[in-house]
Design a protein around this motif. Sequence first.
Motif, PDB file in Angstrom:
ATOM      1  N   ASP A   1     -23.088  -1.733  -6.222  1.00 44.07           N
ATOM      2  CA  ASP A   1     -22.597  -1.196  -4.952  1.00 44.07           C
ATOM      3  C   ASP A   1     -21.166  -0.718  -5.186  1.00 44.07           C
ATOM      4  OD1 ASP A   1     -21.669  -0.680  -2.395  1.00 44.07           O
ATOM      5  OD2 ASP A   1     -22.769  -2.339  -1.492  1.00 44.07           O
ATOM      6  N   TYR A   2     -21.014   0.579  -5.466  1.00 40.25           N
ATOM      7  CA  TYR A   2     -19.721   1.092  -5.920  1.00 40.25           C
ATOM      8  C   TYR A   2     -18.637   0.931  -4.861  1.00 40.25           C
ATOM      9  CZ  TYR A   2     -16.048   4.106  -7.644  1.00 40.25           C
ATOM     10  OH  TYR A   2     -14.830   4.570  -8.064  1.00 40.25           O
ATOM     11  N   GLY A   3     -18.961   1.155  -3.576  1.00 45.27           N
ATOM     12  CA  GLY A   3     -17.947   1.031  -2.526  1.00 45.27           C
ATOM     13  C   GLY A   3     -17.361  -0.371  -2.467  1.00 45.27           C
ATOM     14  N   VAL A   4     -18.230  -1.375  -2.547  1.00 42.70           N
ATOM     15  CA  VAL A   4     -17.763  -2.762  -2.520  1.00 42.70           C
ATOM     16  C   VAL A   4     -16.951  -3.069  -3.774  1.00 42.70           C
ATOM     17  CG1 VAL A   4     -18.495  -5.179  -2.542  1.00 42.70           C
ATOM     18  CG2 VAL A   4     -19.665  -3.529  -1.061  1.00 42.70           C
ATOM     19  N   MET A   5     -17.435  -2.616  -4.940  1.00 42.40           N
ATOM     20  CA  MET A   5     -16.732  -2.871  -6.197  1.00 42.40           C
ATOM     21  C   MET A   5     -15.343  -2.244  -6.187  1.00 42.40           C
ATOM     22  SD  MET A   5     -17.731  -1.778 -10.106  1.00 42.40           S
ATOM     23  CE  MET A   5     -17.000  -0.156  -9.910  1.00 42.40           C
ATOM     24  N   ARG A   6     -15.262  -1.029  -5.626  1.00 46.72           N
ATOM     25  CA  ARG A   6     -13.963  -0.349  -5.573  1.00 46.72           C
ATOM     26  C   ARG A   6     -12.989  -1.099  -4.665  1.00 46.72           C
ATOM     27  NH1 ARG A   6     -10.555   3.570  -3.611  1.00 46.72           N
ATOM     28  NH2 ARG A   6     -10.137   5.339  -5.005  1.00 46.72           N
ATOM     29  N   SER A   7     -13.481  -1.615  -3.547  1.00 40.70           N
ATOM     30  CA  SER A   7     -12.611  -2.363  -2.630  1.00 40.70           C
ATOM     31  C   SER A   7     -12.106  -3.652  -3.279  1.00 40.70           C
ATOM     32  CB  SER A   7     -13.373  -2.686  -1.340  1.00 40.70           C
ATOM     33  OG  SER A   7     -13.757  -1.501  -0.671  1.00 40.70           O
ATOM     34  N   ILE A   8     -12.993  -4.334  -4.017  1.00 39.54           N
ATOM     35  CA  ILE A   8     -12.588  -5.567  -4.710  1.00 39.54           C
ATOM     36  C   ILE A   8     -11.512  -5.267  -5.747  1.00 39.54           C
ATOM     37  CG2 ILE A   8     -13.379  -7.407  -6.243  1.00 39.54           C
ATOM     38  CD1 ILE A   8     -16.106  -7.237  -4.868  1.00 39.54           C
ATOM     39  N   LEU A   9     -11.727  -4.196  -6.523  1.00 43.92           N
ATOM     40  CA  LEU A   9     -10.744  -3.820  -7.542  1.00 43.92           C
ATOM     41  C   LEU A   9      -9.412  -3.434  -6.907  1.00 43.92           C
ATOM     42  CD1 LEU A   9     -12.853  -1.733 -10.085  1.00 43.92           C
ATOM     43  CD2 LEU A   9     -11.658  -3.869 -10.539  1.00 43.92           C
TER      44      LEU A   9
ATOM     45  N   LYS B   1     -15.113  -7.761 -11.881  1.00 44.85           N
ATOM     46  CA  LYS B   1     -14.285  -8.649 -12.688  1.00 44.85           C
ATOM     47  C   LYS B   1     -14.122  -8.107 -14.100  1.00 44.85           C
ATOM     48  CE  LYS B   1     -13.953 -13.439 -14.229  1.00 44.85           C
ATOM     49  NZ  LYS B   1     -14.520 -14.805 -14.121  1.00 44.85           N
ATOM     50  N   ASN B   2     -15.214  -7.634 -14.705  1.00 45.80           N
ATOM     51  CA  ASN B   2     -15.139  -7.116 -16.077  1.00 45.80           C
ATOM     52  C   ASN B   2     -14.282  -5.856 -16.158  1.00 45.80           C
ATOM     53  OD1 ASN B   2     -16.777  -9.134 -17.173  1.00 45.80           O
ATOM     54  ND2 ASN B   2     -18.661  -8.011 -16.730  1.00 45.80           N
TER      55      ASN B   2
ATOM     56  N   ILE C   1     -14.638 -16.795  -1.725  1.00 46.20           N
ATOM     57  CA  ILE C   1     -14.502 -15.851  -0.619  1.00 46.20           C
ATOM     58  C   ILE C   1     -15.708 -14.927  -0.518  1.00 46.20           C
ATOM     59  CG2 ILE C   1     -13.091 -13.970   0.302  1.00 46.20           C
ATOM     60  CD1 ILE C   1     -10.696 -15.224  -1.144  1.00 46.20           C
ATOM     61  N   LEU C   2     -16.161 -14.402  -1.664  1.00 45.74           N
ATOM     62  CA  LEU C   2     -17.145 -13.325  -1.654  1.00 45.74           C
ATOM     63  C   LEU C   2     -18.589 -13.799  -1.690  1.00 45.74           C
ATOM     64  CD1 LEU C   2     -15.345 -10.843  -4.064  1.00 45.74           C
ATOM     65  CD2 LEU C   2     -15.433 -10.760  -1.582  1.00 45.74           C
TER      66      LEU C   2
ATOM     67  N   VAL D   1     -22.401  -9.622  -0.919  1.00 46.13           N
ATOM     68  CA  VAL D   1     -21.999  -8.987  -2.175  1.00 46.13           C
ATOM     69  C   VAL D   1     -22.898  -9.536  -3.274  1.00 46.13           C
ATOM     70  CG1 VAL D   1     -20.134  -8.622  -3.833  1.00 46.13           C
ATOM     71  CG2 VAL D   1     -19.615  -8.819  -1.388  1.00 46.13           C
ATOM     72  N   ASN D   2     -23.627  -8.658  -3.976  1.00 48.71           N
ATOM     73  CA  ASN D   2     -24.514  -9.160  -5.025  1.00 48.71           C
ATOM     74  C   ASN D   2     -23.729  -9.527  -6.278  1.00 48.71           C
ATOM     75  OD1 ASN D   2     -24.472  -6.812  -6.991  1.00 48.71           O
ATOM     76  ND2 ASN D   2     -25.222  -5.737  -5.172  1.00 48.71           N
ATOM     77  N   ARG D   3     -24.292 -10.434  -7.058  1.00 49.72           N
ATOM     78  CA  ARG D   3     -23.602 -10.966  -8.236  1.00 49.72           C
ATOM     79  C   ARG D   3     -23.264  -9.872  -9.251  1.00 49.72           C
ATOM     80  NH1 ARG D   3     -24.505 -16.586  -8.698  1.00 49.72           N
ATOM     81  NH2 ARG D   3     -24.613 -17.415  -6.582  1.00 49.72           N
ATOM     82  N   ARG D   4     -24.153  -8.919  -9.403  1.00 50.50           N
ATOM     83  CA  ARG D   4     -23.916  -7.865 -10.399  1.00 50.50           C
ATOM     84  C   ARG D   4     -22.677  -7.045 -10.041  1.00 50.50           C
ATOM     85  NH1 ARG D   4     -28.925  -4.288 -12.356  1.00 50.50           N
ATOM     86  NH2 ARG D   4     -29.472  -6.393 -13.045  1.00 50.50           N
ATOM     87  N   THR D   5     -22.519  -6.732  -8.765  1.00 51.21           N
ATOM     88  CA  THR D   5     -21.340  -5.978  -8.330  1.00 51.21           C
ATOM     89  C   THR D   5     -20.071  -6.776  -8.555  1.00 51.21           C
ATOM     90  OG1 THR D   5     -22.620  -4.788  -6.647  1.00 51.21           O
ATOM     91  CG2 THR D   5     -20.229  -4.861  -6.374  1.00 51.21           C
TER      92      THR D   5
END
Length: 554
Positions: free
Chosen positions: A23-31, A134-135, A119-120, A125-129
């Motif tokens: 989920d790119y939108g969620v990943m981008r927000s986390i980063l 994190k990576n 928190i997440l 939020v799926n584990r892969r995202t």
Amino acid sequence: MNDFRVLKLLDRLEGLFSRVGIDYGVMRSILQVKLTMDGRRAPTVLAATQRSAEPKEGSPFRPQWVYLIMGTFLIPLIIPSGHYMLQMSLVLGVVMFMITTTLVSDFSSVLLDIRDKNILFSKPVNRRTLNMAKNIHVLIYLFTLTISLAGPTLIVSLFRQGPLFFLLYCVAIVLMDCFILVITGLLYLLILKLFDGERLKDIINYVQIVLMIAITVGYQLISRLFNLAEFSASFKPAWWQYLIPPVWFAAPFELAFGGGRGIHFSLLSGLAIILPLLLIITYIKLMPQFEKNLQKLSAQEVGGREAARLSGWLSTVVCRNREEGMFFRFTWSMMKTERDFKLKVYPTLGFSIVFPFIFILNMIWLGDGGGIGNSKAYLWIYFSATLMMTIVQMLRYSGSYKGAWIYKAIPLPGEHAVYRGMLKAALLRLFIPIFLAEAVVFTVLFGIRILPDLVVVLFATLIYAVVCFLVLPRSLPFSERFEAAKQKEFTGSSFLMLFLLIGMVGLHYLATLLTGGVYIYLVLLAAFNFVFWRRTFPEGKRMEPSGMSNMDIF
């Protein structure tokens, strides 16, 4: 919130991430949140020089000027042609060592961050995202550090060695970074498998000491690498070279540009390409187990009885009353468990360890090593006492400073017992072990004739510790937040204390010029210590701390 350039570059790969289930939108927000928070964190290596009253927000990619300077020192190694195996082994060896030690010491909070799970995991939020965010976060740090270290040599190689060399250098650096990241992760996995989270945190602190030693010695050694300007050494294959990763990554340069032939260079080049890829596959498969073991970091250490017995016994030996012994044990325990204190003080331990030997090595490199055993170069051991400036300064601060209300709640006859116990604990836990270890090495170098001199140094350092306490701003131990530390209030006092230490060296040197002068000086120092400690910390009188207020406590 900042919209970082690296995120804009990742936006171009949005389709690729989506195809693999991210989920790119969620990943981008986390980063974006992680990078914003990183901009408020000072690197461990520069922690001693980046203290301010208020946290400052900035970019996590602010120039790593220490590493950039070290990278420029490597430029003379990349300029010559014809001895690529030697050149690239040296360059990549320095870069690999600095990246590895810095990754472990400074970026461990990124590698071992478990706060996002609390928190997440309760959110959709799926584990892969989450794992991908994190990576990528770790890779951003890793490549930023690598560019700082290898950037100068990369630029020079493009114009001096050509575009093909530059491209091969870039590929080698990418493979080397992947190798370092995976090896570090697997090392953490092994440690977490065998030990608890507290042991892993302690190992990280020890790596910080190694890092400070490496930086200090590195400035000395790299400047002397320039003597290899002719690069006349020839490379001879040997079995042990397969155990040295920088040699693997240097082998492709010899094959492509140095005319290297034979199975030996091919095997080494194969290791540089195949092994990082195999390790990445292994790391991906072990990622769930690694994430599971990371939960150990949230567990507190249960043991510590042996350490408590040691501090209890020492408090009965060196402390004058029950109150002093209580704060001796309290300070001893806090120095052992206070993570922020260790993060800021432990790198200075490495500096204090290596600093006296730097002067001796300079004498040897300048050709004066022949008569060093009969010289008075052992007086350089005085400079291990520079550690006391940092210790006394940092004993004021704690991440748990709000607990300082206890000082107002308990009935104390005065603060002298607190300060006296605090200072004795700091000396016995941090300084004395380092001094004794260095004393053993100095005795081997200079002979048993210097034993009285070493005792003189120890008594002089006890006086120096009290002077540091009187001159530097003081407060009750662990009663202020680390963010309140101000570099400007420490800089002037540190110069004064350094000149005082040089004066002590001068007095000791003058004592060695007189027959029996060392023994007379020793008796005088012992008597002065007795009087000075008692006058500074008298029984029953109050000593108001200079840096603490009710607002700090409550």
